[in-house]
Design a protein around this motif. Structure first.
Motif, PDB file in Angstrom:
ATOM      1  N   PRO A 173      -3.645  -6.130  -2.361  1.00  0.00           N
ATOM      2  CA  PRO A 173      -3.687  -6.908  -1.121  1.00  0.00           C
ATOM      3  C   PRO A 173      -4.231  -6.108   0.066  1.00  0.00           C
ATOM      4  O   PRO A 173      -4.562  -6.679   1.096  1.00  0.00           O
ATOM      5  N   TYR A 174      -4.321  -4.796  -0.074  1.00  0.00           N
ATOM      6  CA  TYR A 174      -4.836  -3.929   0.980  1.00  0.00           C
ATOM      7  C   TYR A 174      -6.240  -3.463   0.602  1.00  0.00           C
ATOM      8  O   TYR A 174      -6.683  -3.610  -0.539  1.00  0.00           O
ATOM      9  N   ARG A 175      -6.927  -2.903   1.579  1.00  0.00           N
ATOM     10  CA  ARG A 175      -8.316  -2.494   1.366  1.00  0.00           C
ATOM     11  C   ARG A 175      -8.380  -1.069   0.813  1.00  0.00           C
ATOM     12  O   ARG A 175      -7.549  -0.217   1.133  1.00  0.00           O
ATOM     13  N   PHE A 233     -13.366  11.881   6.336  1.00  0.00           N
ATOM     14  CA  PHE A 233     -14.187  11.410   5.223  1.00  0.00           C
ATOM     15  C   PHE A 233     -15.214  10.427   5.754  1.00  0.00           C
ATOM     16  O   PHE A 233     -15.104   9.921   6.873  1.00  0.00           O
ATOM     17  N   ARG A 234     -16.198  10.158   4.918  1.00  0.00           N
ATOM     18  CA  ARG A 234     -17.216   9.164   5.238  1.00  0.00           C
ATOM     19  C   ARG A 234     -17.079   8.000   4.253  1.00  0.00           C
ATOM     20  O   ARG A 234     -17.052   8.221   3.036  1.00  0.00           O
ATOM     21  N   VAL A 235     -16.974   6.798   4.775  1.00  0.00           N
ATOM     22  CA  VAL A 235     -16.868   5.621   3.916  1.00  0.00           C
ATOM     23  C   VAL A 235     -18.223   5.360   3.262  1.00  0.00           C
ATOM     24  O   VAL A 235     -19.233   5.184   3.944  1.00  0.00           O
ATOM     25  N   VAL A 236     -18.232   5.348   1.935  1.00  0.00           N
ATOM     26  CA  VAL A 236     -19.450   5.044   1.183  1.00  0.00           C
ATOM     27  C   VAL A 236     -19.571   3.536   0.981  1.00  0.00           C
ATOM     28  O   VAL A 236     -20.602   2.927   1.267  1.00  0.00           O
ATOM     29  N   GLU A 237     -18.478   2.917   0.515  1.00  0.00           N
ATOM     30  CA  GLU A 237     -18.446   1.467   0.327  1.00  0.00           C
ATOM     31  C   GLU A 237     -17.009   1.033   0.096  1.00  0.00           C
ATOM     32  O   GLU A 237     -16.169   1.812  -0.352  1.00  0.00           O
ATOM     33  N   GLU A 238     -16.733  -0.200   0.431  1.00  0.00           N
ATOM     34  CA  GLU A 238     -15.427  -0.751   0.100  1.00  0.00           C
ATOM     35  C   GLU A 238     -15.383  -1.105  -1.375  1.00  0.00           C
ATOM     36  O   GLU A 238     -16.394  -1.464  -1.987  1.00  0.00           O
ATOM     37  N   VAL A 239     -14.187  -1.017  -1.951  1.00  0.00           N
ATOM     38  CA  VAL A 239     -13.983  -1.249  -3.376  1.00  0.00           C
ATOM     39  C   VAL A 239     -13.221  -2.560  -3.551  1.00  0.00           C
ATOM     40  O   VAL A 239     -12.143  -2.745  -2.981  1.00  0.00           O
ATOM     41  N   MET A 277       0.833  -1.203   0.000  1.00  0.00           N
ATOM     42  CA  MET A 277       0.000   0.000   0.000  1.00  0.00           C
ATOM     43  C   MET A 277       0.869   1.254   0.000  1.00  0.00           C
ATOM     44  O   MET A 277       0.623   2.202  -0.768  1.00  0.00           O
ATOM     45  N   PHE A 278       1.888   1.255   0.829  1.00  0.00           N
ATOM     46  CA  PHE A 278       2.772   2.417   0.918  1.00  0.00           C
ATOM     47  C   PHE A 278       3.505   2.653  -0.398  1.00  0.00           C
ATOM     48  O   PHE A 278       3.581   3.795  -0.888  1.00  0.00           O
ATOM     49  N   GLU A 279       4.028   1.584  -0.999  1.00  0.00           N
ATOM     50  CA  GLU A 279       4.762   1.739  -2.258  1.00  0.00           C
ATOM     51  C   GLU A 279       3.844   2.235  -3.370  1.00  0.00           C
ATOM     52  O   GLU A 279       4.239   3.070  -4.191  1.00  0.00           O
ATOM     53  N   ASP A 280       2.594   1.750  -3.399  1.00  0.00           N
ATOM     54  CA  ASP A 280       1.632   2.248  -4.387  1.00  0.00           C
ATOM     55  C   ASP A 280       1.279   3.707  -4.110  1.00  0.00           C
ATOM     56  O   ASP A 280       1.112   4.505  -5.047  1.00  0.00           O
TER      57      ASP A 280
END
Length: 215
Positions: free
Chosen positions: A109-111, A98-104, A39-42
């Motif tokens: 490998p990370y959310r 922020f407000r989470v609308v939905e997970e993608v 996640m960090f590298e991306d």
């Protein structure tokens, strides 16, 4: 310090219990799990270098895994260093809630989550103020808390800190339960965050007895 950053609709999510990030505050993180290293590298390849911090909750989430609280805070990677064994020490500078609308769903490998920034426009503005802040009374209460918990601090720096820096830093650093941290995050203003913080400190000093809490 403010950053001119475009806030995207989809951001990577780091669900970490008890870790609180607030706007205009800094959160150090130690990354070592492979998914968060990815996640960090991306993140470093993106213009904003943004990571969203969210508290997990007890409601099952994606694939029966850990659910997420609805509100989190995004931070920009402003410092990082790599250890000899491939871990990273990074600093996130808080930008906006922020407000989470939905997970993608995706192949990372990370959310990740689709989020809404509506209602949090003040987070990207100037430093917040707390006109009703009785600093002397608050510092006396804080001194009792630190003595009870056998904690040490730089009292001179605390006394000289601006209201927002003082309240937000204590909200992030003091050892409250994750649900209490979430309440501090969701406070709509600095005044209400200070009131919540005072309530939590008094509650702790009374050993969990919530009668007679100072308002």
């Amino acid at each position: 310090m403010t950053y001119n950053v475009d806030l995207p609709e989809i951001i990577p999510i780091f669900p970490l219990p008890g870790a609180l990030l607030l706007p205009r505050s800094r959160l150090p993180l130690h990354l070592f799990e492979p998914r968060y290293l990815a996640m960090f590298e991306d993140t470093l390849k993106t213009p904003g270098r943004l990571i969203g911090m969210v508290q997990p909750n007890k409601v099952p989430g994606r694939d029966g895994g850990t659910g997420l609280h609805t509100i989190g805070c995004v931070g920009r990677v402003t410092q990082f260093s790599e250890t000899e064994d491939g871990r990273y020490m990074i600093t996130l500078s808080g930008l906006s809630r922020f407000r989470v609308v939905e997970e993608v769903e995706g192949f990372t490998p990370y959310r990740r989550a689709k989020v809404s920034w509506a209602g949090f426009e003040r987070d990207m503005g100037p430093v917040d103020s707390d006109p009703g802040f009785d600093r002397e009374r608050f510092m006396n209460l804080l001194s009792r808390y630190f003595q009870a918990r056998e904690l040490q601090t730089d009292w001179e720096s605390l006394r000289e800190a601006e209201d927002e820096l003082l309240i937000n830093s204590l909200s992030m650093l003091l050892g409250f339960e994750p649900e209490d941290k979430q309440a501090l995050l969701e406070a709509p203003s600095l005044s209400t965050r200070r009131e919540t913080l005072v309530t939590l400190i008094e509650y702790t000093l009374r050993g969990g007895d919530d009668e007679g809490v100072m308002q």
